[in-house]
Scaffold this active site. Structure first.
Site, PDB file in Angstrom:
ATOM      1  N   SER A   1      41.169  45.864  43.100  1.00 56.96           N
ATOM      2  CA  SER A   1      40.572  47.206  43.237  1.00 56.96           C
ATOM      3  C   SER A   1      39.474  47.240  44.299  1.00 56.96           C
ATOM      4  O   SER A   1      39.427  48.171  45.113  1.00 56.96           O
ATOM      5  CB  SER A   1      40.039  47.700  41.903  1.00 56.96           C
ATOM      6  OG  SER A   1      38.950  46.915  41.494  1.00 56.96           O
TER       7      SER A   1
ATOM      8  N   PRO B   1      42.916  49.638  38.058  1.00 57.67           N
ATOM      9  CA  PRO B   1      41.901  49.233  37.070  1.00 57.67           C
ATOM     10  C   PRO B   1      40.902  48.256  37.698  1.00 57.67           C
ATOM     11  O   PRO B   1      41.290  47.373  38.452  1.00 57.67           O
ATOM     12  CB  PRO B   1      42.708  48.542  35.964  1.00 57.67           C
ATOM     13  CG  PRO B   1      44.137  48.884  36.205  1.00 57.67           C
ATOM     14  CD  PRO B   1      44.274  49.259  37.641  1.00 57.67           C
TER      15      PRO B   1
ATOM     16  N   GLY C   1      41.996  41.819  38.457  1.00 57.78           N
ATOM     17  CA  GLY C   1      42.860  41.019  39.324  1.00 57.78           C
ATOM     18  C   GLY C   1      43.880  41.828  40.092  1.00 57.78           C
ATOM     19  O   GLY C   1      44.807  41.266  40.667  1.00 57.78           O
ATOM     20  N   LEU C   2      43.719  43.157  40.129  1.00 59.80           N
ATOM     21  CA  LEU C   2      44.670  43.971  40.896  1.00 59.80           C
ATOM     22  C   LEU C   2      44.101  44.377  42.256  1.00 59.80           C
ATOM     23  O   LEU C   2      44.661  45.217  42.940  1.00 59.80           O
ATOM     24  CB  LEU C   2      45.097  45.210  40.106  1.00 59.80           C
ATOM     25  CG  LEU C   2      45.975  44.955  38.872  1.00 59.80           C
ATOM     26  CD1 LEU C   2      46.368  46.268  38.210  1.00 59.80           C
ATOM     27  CD2 LEU C   2      47.237  44.181  39.229  1.00 59.80           C
TER      28      LEU C   2
ATOM     29  N   ASP D   1      43.007  38.672  48.818  1.00 62.72           N
ATOM     30  CA  ASP D   1      43.064  40.093  48.440  1.00 62.72           C
ATOM     31  C   ASP D   1      43.009  40.994  49.672  1.00 62.72           C
ATOM     32  O   ASP D   1      43.866  41.866  49.849  1.00 62.72           O
ATOM     33  CB  ASP D   1      41.880  40.457  47.525  1.00 62.72           C
ATOM     34  CG  ASP D   1      42.112  40.045  46.083  1.00 62.72           C
ATOM     35  OD1 ASP D   1      42.930  39.129  45.861  1.00 62.72           O
ATOM     36  OD2 ASP D   1      41.478  40.632  45.185  1.00 62.72           O
TER      37      ASP D   1
ATOM     38  N   GLY E   1      38.314  45.221  38.142  1.00 58.89           N
ATOM     39  CA  GLY E   1      38.009  43.893  37.628  1.00 58.89           C
ATOM     40  C   GLY E   1      39.115  43.249  36.807  1.00 58.89           C
ATOM     41  O   GLY E   1      38.849  42.489  35.888  1.00 58.89           O
TER      42      GLY E   1
HETATM   43  O1  PMV Z   1      40.559  38.971  42.643  1.00 60.02           O
HETATM   44  P1  PMV Z   1      41.429  38.254  41.687  1.00 60.02           P
HETATM   45  O2  PMV Z   1      41.041  38.411  40.251  1.00 60.02           O
HETATM   46  O3  PMV Z   1      42.877  38.492  41.951  1.00 60.02           O
HETATM   47  O4  PMV Z   1      41.237  36.683  41.893  1.00 60.02           O
HETATM   48  C1  PMV Z   1      41.393  36.129  43.124  1.00 60.02           C
HETATM   49  C2  PMV Z   1      42.154  34.890  43.029  1.00 60.02           C
HETATM   50  C3  PMV Z   1      41.377  33.596  43.047  1.00 60.02           C
HETATM   51  O5  PMV Z   1      42.270  32.659  43.612  1.00 60.02           O
HETATM   52  C4  PMV Z   1      41.043  33.196  41.628  1.00 60.02           C
HETATM   53  C5  PMV Z   1      40.093  33.657  43.853  1.00 60.02           C
HETATM   54  C6  PMV Z   1      40.281  33.768  45.345  1.00 60.02           C
HETATM   55  O6  PMV Z   1      39.293  34.021  46.034  1.00 60.02           O
HETATM   56  O7  PMV Z   1      41.401  33.565  45.860  1.00 60.02           O
END
Ligand code: PMV
Length: 313
Positions: A104, A97, A101-102, A148, A99
């Protein structure tokens, strides 16, 4: 034809504080995947990017500089010192999905780099893939910590500190996490920017919160790596982390409704995962058969737009 795939990810501990140099723990989620396929095309056709999920087909040559798919293709070609654009079709799809936090965005970029690596017979290390993907992450996030691209390019649990060499984590005993989607898209850069303003107004207070989150992430690493430490402890750490995430203002009523539902259904702990305000929450399931399914059911009843059960190993 050359294919590249990449898993989604969840942050187990330490989101947001990781942007301020604290450690975070993230793991890949192979239940959801991005796939990129590169097929040779007739000479002179150039490179066509085909993203049916986004309803878009366009030429690399005319794509704007800030198009994320074009950017990862261009920077990978540059990395390979290839000047000529190949005649090929790049087809991109994903079950992750968007936007929420997984991961994508990072997974789609990683899948493209892996497909290009195979297409051009140019092996790349996870470190090289992670670095290429990080450049695109900047487009989505502004000031991404890099967690990520790291967890997705290495495709294994990581203990991540911004700017430091990656520390791969072993998992002493596999455990099951239920992921619940609020269905709300919250742009990471907005949540991160909003927190930055609060931090600027009261730096000492927020540095203190980030230190508390760092202590949780450190303990969590030990618990995850050592099989003899119980899951109860890991659940408590998740709850403590959630409390701090609420304090720093990145949670939301929808996230908290799902967190409460998961706990009532027997989860050992639950918290938001990723940027917050929307997106996903995660709940730690007891190991008993049926426990994860009961939590998943409770999340659906509490209004989750999607539920994933995943085992961290
Ligand atoms: O991409 P997300 O929604 O998993 O957010 C990343 C996590 C944060 O710590 C909020 C931002 C970051 O750059 O590490």
């Amino acid at each position: 034809m050359a294919e590249g795939t990449a898993s989604g990810k969840i942050i187990l501990f330490g989101e947001h504080a990781v942007v301020y140099g604290r450690p975070a723990v993230a793991v890949p989620v192979s239940n959801v995947q991005a796939v990129a396929r590169l097929l040779a095309d007739a000479p002179g056709r150039g490179l066509t990017i085909d993203a049916p999920d986004l309803g878009r087909t366009y030429d690399l040559a005319t794509a704007p500089a800030d198009d994320p798919l074009a950017l990862i293709v261009r920077s990978t070609l540059e990395h390979f010192s290839l000047v000529d654009i190949p005649d090929a079709v790049l087809r991109v799809s994903s079950t992750i999905p968007l936007g929420r936090g997984l991961g994508s965005g990072a997974a789609i970029s990683t899948a493209i780099v892996r497909a290009m690596s195979r297409f051009f017979h140019r092996p790349l290390s996870p470190e090289e893939i992670s670095r290429l993907v990080y450049e695109v992450e900047k487009l989505h996030h502004g000031t991404p910590s890099g967690i990520d691209n790291t967890v997705i390019a290495y495709d294994q649990p990581v203990y991540f500190i911004k700017g430091k060499p990656i520390q791969r984590m072993g998992v002493g005993r596999p455990f099951t996490v239920v992921i619940g989607d609020t269905g709300i898209v919250a742009p990471t850069h907005r949540v991160v920017g909003d927190l930055r303003r609060r931090w600027q107004e009261a730096p000492d207070r927020y540095e203190g919160y980030f230190d508390e989150i760092a202590a949780i992430a450190r303990q969590a690493r030990v618990v995850i790596e050592q099989a003899r430490v119980g899951l109860d402890m890991l659940g408590r750490l998740m709850n403590d982390n959630q409390e701090l995430l609420e304090t720093i203002g990145v949670s939301s009523p929808e996230l908290e409704r799902l967190v409460a539902a998961a706990r009532r259904a027997g989860a050992l702990g639950a918290k938001l995962s990723g940027a917050g305000w929307g997106g996903n929450m995660i709940a730690l399931s007891p190991p008993e058969p049926g426990a994860a399914e009961a939590i998943a059911q409770a999340l659906r009843q509490a209004g989750a737009a999607g539920v994933i059960i995943t085992t961290v190993r």
